[in-house]
Design a protein around this motif. Structure first.
Motif, PDB file in Angstrom:
ATOM      1  N   HIS B 233       0.894  -0.935  -0.143  1.00  0.00           N
ATOM      2  CA  HIS B 233      -0.010   0.155  -0.023  1.00  0.00           C
ATOM      3  C   HIS B 233       0.726   1.311  -0.169  1.00  0.00           C
ATOM      4  CE1 HIS B 233      -4.097   1.271   0.648  1.00  0.00           C
ATOM      5  NE2 HIS B 233      -3.731   2.514   1.117  1.00  0.00           N
ATOM      6  N   PRO B 234       1.080   1.947  -1.210  1.00  0.00           N
ATOM      7  CA  PRO B 234       2.025   3.072  -1.344  1.00  0.00           C
ATOM      8  C   PRO B 234       1.849   4.213  -0.218  1.00  0.00           C
ATOM      9  CG  PRO B 234       0.980   2.562  -3.285  1.00  0.00           C
ATOM     10  CD  PRO B 234       0.242   1.689  -2.366  1.00  0.00           C
ATOM     11  N   PHE B 235       2.766   4.568   0.280  1.00  0.00           N
ATOM     12  CA  PHE B 235       2.420   5.729   1.486  1.00  0.00           C
ATOM     13  C   PHE B 235       3.918   6.567   1.418  1.00  0.00           C
ATOM     14  CE2 PHE B 235       5.234   4.299   4.982  1.00  0.00           C
ATOM     15  CZ  PHE B 235       5.626   2.990   4.580  1.00  0.00           C
ATOM     16  N   CYS B 236       3.600   7.764   2.002  1.00  0.00           N
ATOM     17  CA  CYS B 236       4.657   8.647   2.418  1.00  0.00           C
ATOM     18  C   CYS B 236       4.945   8.700   3.570  1.00  0.00           C
ATOM     19  CB  CYS B 236       4.638   9.975   1.834  1.00  0.00           C
ATOM     20  SG  CYS B 236       5.787  11.210   2.464  1.00  0.00           S
ATOM     21  N   GLY B 237       6.085   8.216   4.202  1.00  0.00           N
ATOM     22  CA  GLY B 237       6.558   7.995   5.731  1.00  0.00           C
ATOM     23  C   GLY B 237       7.797   8.616   5.859  1.00  0.00           C
ATOM     24  N   GLY B 238       8.376   7.920   7.049  1.00  0.00           N
ATOM     25  CA  GLY B 238       9.518   8.413   7.670  1.00  0.00           C
ATOM     26  C   GLY B 238       9.348   9.866   8.455  1.00  0.00           C
ATOM     27  N   VAL B 239      10.465  10.446   8.545  1.00  0.00           N
ATOM     28  CA  VAL B 239      10.688  11.742   9.144  1.00  0.00           C
ATOM     29  C   VAL B 239      11.032  13.059   8.128  1.00  0.00           C
ATOM     30  CG1 VAL B 239      11.062  10.828  11.278  1.00  0.00           C
ATOM     31  CG2 VAL B 239      12.771  11.625   9.954  1.00  0.00           C
TER      32      VAL B 239
END
Lengths: 496, 496
Positions: B233-239
C-alpha cells in the motif's frame, strides 16, 4: 507459580527489550538504509532512546526489586534470570544519564563522519571527533573501576565478555604469539608450491546476491524472520525475531561477500534460535560476544572453508556465477584457505587473522589505560603491522587504524571476542567431531544437521542460562582450551 | 529571549518528536522491509512507544506548563506554537493509557492479518479482528465527545482535519453530488469519440523504478534526505529530515506506479520543506491531512496529469521504457485523463475519485455514530458503488470494502481529507495561474519553479503557523471554495 518479584522484574525488562527493539531497527536502518541528511535527527532520536533505557534501568523501583530479590528463595532458573538482569543493572547504575547521552551523540557523530573520512584517508579530521569518544570511554572505565575495582580495560571488556580479564587475554595471546608466526611461515612455504586457479570476474552484484541467498538457505537462515541487505561495514543486527544481516559486494571479488554472508549467517542463526519464550529477558539473550563470534566463525571457518562444504557449494557457484575452472571443488578448498598477510582484518585469512586482533587489543588497552593518546595510534599501528605481519601501513590510515567501525563507534574492549570466538569454535567442532566421526562425509553429502543440532542444543537454546565457562564446560567437557584452536589450524593448514 | 515556559514546553515536545522519529522509521520498516515473523515483536515495541508518548504528553508537569502558559503574555509566534502543542495535549489527556496500548495492538493485529486476508477475499476472518478496532474507535470518539461535545465522527475527523465538521462535509459533498454525475456522463460521451493508443507492455520493474527516480528528481525530491521503496500500500512515511515514499510495480501497467510516485513526491516535498528550525514542534509540522493531500494532488493531478507536464516527461518515458506510439505527448494527455468508473480508489481517475471518497465517508460516519455495525458494511458498499459509479462489487471484498489500509489501521475520519485535498489543490493552482498567466508554457519548457516557489512560500514554510482557514485565505485570498475544483474539472475534461 511465578514469583511476584520475578514478575515485576520481568515487566521492566520486557519494556527494555521493546525499547531495544526500536534501537536495533533504527540502528540497522542507519547503516543499511538511511540517506546522509537523516543522520542528525537519527542520532538525536537514538540518544534520547538510550537515555530512556538508562532511566528505566536505573529507576528506584528497580533498585528496590533487586534488593528484595537478594533475600528471596528462588529456583535455579529464576536465580539465573535475576543474575543476568542484575548484571545489566549494575553496569547502568554506575553511569550518569549525562554520560549516556553524551556518549551516544559523540559515537554517532564520530561514526557518521568516519564513513566519509575513511574514504578520504583523513586521520586528522577523524581525530577531531575521536578524541571525545576516547574521553567518554575512559570516563566510563574509570567510573566502573571506582565502584568495582580491577583495571580500566577489563571494565570495558567485561561488557562484551563477562568474566574475562586482560590477564587471561595476555596468557592466551602470549601463547598464540609463540606458535603462530612459525605456522604462518610453514603454511606460506607449503602453499608457494601449490597451483591455485584464480576466479575470472566480473561477478555482477545480482548474481552474487542470489548465490548468497541460496547459501543462506542451505545454512538454515529463516527468511520469514530476517533479511539480507547491503552496508559498508557488514554486520548482523535487528532483533531475534527479525534478524538483519548485511554484506557488501565487489564485482571483481565474489569470495569476500560470500564468506562475509556465511559469517553473518552464523550470527543470525544464533539469534533466530535463542529460546523464544525467554528472549525478552537477559537470560534468554546471547551469552557474550565471544560466543556470538564463535557462531559466525563456526559457520565461516570450521564449516564454510572446509573442503567438504566447498565441494557441496561448488555447483551453486557454477549455477549463479557461471562455469569456470576455478570453481572445481579442490581448487575452491585451496582458494578459501589461501594465506596472505594483508592490510584488512575482515578480509584476512584464518591464520593471519589473530595477528590483526592482537594488535588492536594491545593498542586499545594502552589507550584506555591512558598509556598512549589517540594521536599515538598510527605509529603504533605501523610498527605492529610490520612486526606481526610484515606489512607496511605508513600513511595509509583508511586501510590501517581507520578501517574498523569499533573505535569510531566507541566499542573498546570488543576485539578480544573475535579471537575467543575462533577458539571456542575450534573447541565446539572438536566436540562435534568426536560425537560424529563421519562429520566430513555428512557435510559432503549435504547433511549439515549434525552441526546445527549440536549448536542448537548446546549453545543457541542455552542463551545466557550459564556463565560462559560453565556453558562451554557443559557443551565440551572443559572450559576454554586454546589447544583445540592450534590443533585445528595445524590440521587444516599443514596436514594435507 | 525565549520565554522560559516556551523553553520547557519545547523540551518536552522535542523529546516527543524524537520518539515519533523512532515510531515513523519502525512503522515504515514494518510496511516496506519487515519479514512476516517480525510482526508480533514489532507490534509490541510500537505499542510500548505509543504508551510512552502518551505518558509524556499527559504528564502532570506538562499540564502545569499549559496552565501557566494561559496567563502569560506571549508573542504571536509563541502563541501559535503553544496553540498547536495544546491541541495535541488536549486530545491525549482525554484517552487513558490502557486505551492507547489496546488501540495500537488491535490496529497492528488487524492490519497485519488484513494483508493476507485481503488477498484471500476473507471478509469473515477480517471481521474477527476488525470489530475490536471499531469498538476502540467508538470508545475514543465517545471519550472526546463527553469532554468536548459535538458528534462522534467529528471528534475523530478533527484529528486529521482540525476545525472541520461533518456539517461542512455534508454541504461540500452534497454540492459535488449535484454536479459530478453529469460531468462524468458528459466526459464519458466525449471520450467515447476519442482514439487513445494503449501502451504495449511488459514494463520491467527496474525500468519503471529508474523512470520514477528521474521524475522524482525533476519534481525536486531530495534523495540525500529520503528514499523510494516498495510496499503493498503506497505511502509517504519517515520523518521530515528523511522522507520515505513507497510505490508498487505492476509489469503490465507503468502508469499506476508512475502517478503513484508523483503523488507521494508531492507529500514528500511538503515534508522535506517544512521549516527545519521548527520541525520538532507541532507548529512546524504539516497543517492537516487535507493540506497534505493537497500537495500530493497538486503534484499528481494539477501538475502531473496536465498536457504540458506529460509532454515534458514523454522523452523520459521513451528513454526508460523504450519508444512506442502511446508515448506521444498528446496521447499521454488523453491516457492520463481517461475516465473509467472502476473498483479501486487509488487507481481511480480524477473525476470518479470523489465518489469513492464520499462513499467511504458516508459508511464510516454511520459506523462511528453506531448507526450501522461492521457486518453491515459490504451491503452498503455494494449499494453505493452501484448507485454512484454503476459498478458491481457483490462478493468482491478484496476490491471492495477491504481495499484500503485506513479502516484496518483504525484511521476513521481520514477519507474526507482526500476530497478536501483535491479542492485545496484546485484553489492553489487557480491562484498560481492568476499570478503566472504563462504557467503552462513554463511547465512545457521544463520550468516547474513557479509551482514549487509558490507552494514553498505559502504552504510548506508556513507549516502549522495558522489555522487551516487562515492559511488558505492568506495563500489564496479566500477560505476553501469548492467552486475552483468544479471549474478546474470542467476546464480539463470538457473544454478542449
Amino acid at each position: 507459580m511465578i514469583h511476584p518479584l520475578i514478575q515485576n522484574l520481568t515487566a521492566t525488562f520486557t519494556r527494555l527489550y521493546r525499547y531495544s527493539h526500536l534501537a536495533a531497527i533504527a540502528g540497522w536502518d542507519q547503516s543499511a538504509m538511511m540517506p546522509p541528511k537523516g543522520n542528525e535527527a537519527r542520532a538525536a532520536a537514538l540518544a534520547e532512546l538510550q537515555v530512556l533505557m538508562h532511566q528505566t534501568l536505573t529507576s528506584e523501583a528497580l533498585a528496590g526489586l533487586f534488593q528484595a530479590a537478594s533475600g528471596e528463595a528462588l529456583d535455579d532458573a529464576e536465580q539465573a534470570s535475576v543474575r543476568e538482569m542484575r548484571r545489566q543493572w549494575q553496569q547502568a547504575k554506575l553511569l550518569p544519564e549525562r554520560w549516556v547521552e553524551a556518549q551516544s551523540l559523540a559515537a554517532s557523530r564520530c561514526e557518521h563522519a568516519w564513513r566519509t573520512q575513511r574514504q578520504q584517508n583523513d586521520w586528522t579530521g577523524f581525530l577531531g571527533n575521536f578524541r571525545a569518544v576516547v574521553a567518554l570511554a575512559r570516563e566510563e572505565a574509570k567510573r566502573l573501576v571506582d565502584a568495582k575495582g580491577g583495571s580500566c580495560y577489563d571494565a570495558l571488556m567485561d561488557k562484551y565478555e563477562p568474566g574475562m580479564r586482560s590477564n587471561d587475554m595476555d596468557r592466551i595471546f602470549g601463547d598464540v604469539k609463540s606458535w603462530l608466526p612459525e605456522l604462518i611461515g610453514k603454511t606460506l612455504d607449503k602453499q608457494s608450491l601449490e597451483t591455485v586457479i584464480k576466479p575470472q570476474g566480473l561477478f555482477p552484484v545480482d548474481q552474487q546476491r542470489s548465490l548468497g541467498i541460496e547459501i543462506m538457505s542451505l545454512l538454515g537462515f529463516d527468511f520469514e524472520a530476517g533479511r539480507l541487505d547491503v552496508s559498508t561495514h557488514p554486520f548482523c543486527g535487528g532483533v531475534a525475531e527479525d534478524v538483519r544481516i548485511t554484506t557488501r559486494y565487489s564485482e571483481d571479488d565474489f569470495m569476500r561477500s560470500l564468506m562475509g554472508t556465511v559469517h553473518e549467517t552464523g550470527h543470525a542463526r544464533y539469534e533466530q534460535n535463542l529460546p523464544r519464550e525467554r528472549v525478552h529477558l537477559p537470560v534468554g539473550q546471547a551469552r557474550s560476544m565471544g560466543i556470538h563470534e564463535s557462531q559466525s566463525l563456526s559457520f565461516e571457518m570450521q564449516l564454510g572453508r572446509s573442503p567438504q562444504f566447498l565441494a557441496l557449494i561448488a555447483p551453486l557457484l557454477q549455477k549463479h556465477l557461471g562455469r569456470q575452472a576455478a570453481f572445481e571443488a579442490g581448487n575452491l578448498a585451496a582458494l578459501f584457505t589461501r594465506v596472505q598477510p594483508g592490510l584488512i582484518r575482515v578480509d584476512a585469512d584464518e591464520l593471519t587473522y589473530p595477528a590483526h586482533v592482537i594488535l588492536r587489543y594491545e593498542i586499545e588497552r594502552a589507550l584506555i589505560e591512558c598509556e598512549i593518546e589517540a594521536e599515538d595510534i598510527p605509529a603504533l599501528w605501523d610498527e605492529k603491522m610490520m612486526s606481526y605481519l610484515g606489512v607496511d601501513t605508513r600513511g595509509n590510515f583508511q586501510d590501517g587504524c581507520m578501517q574498523d567501525i569499533h573505535w569510531p563507534g566507541g566499542s573498546f574492549g570488543y576485539f578480544p571476542s573475535y579471537a575467543l570466538g575462533s577458539m571456542y569454535a575450534a573447541q565446539f567442532f572438536a566436540t562435534i567431531r568426536s560425537g560424529q566421526p563421519d562429520l566430513d562425509a555428512q557435510v559432503l553429502a549435504g547433511n549439515l544437521s549434525p552441526v546445527f543440532n549440536w549448536l542448537e542444543k548446546h549453545i543457541w537454546r542455552e542463551a545466557s542460562r550459564w556463565p560462559t565457562d560453565e556453558l562451554v564446560k557443559r557443551a565440551t567437557g572443559e572450559t576454554l582450551n586454546p589447544a583445540h584452536f592450534r590443533r585445528y589450524l595445524e590440521q587444516r593448514y599443514l596436514a594435507a
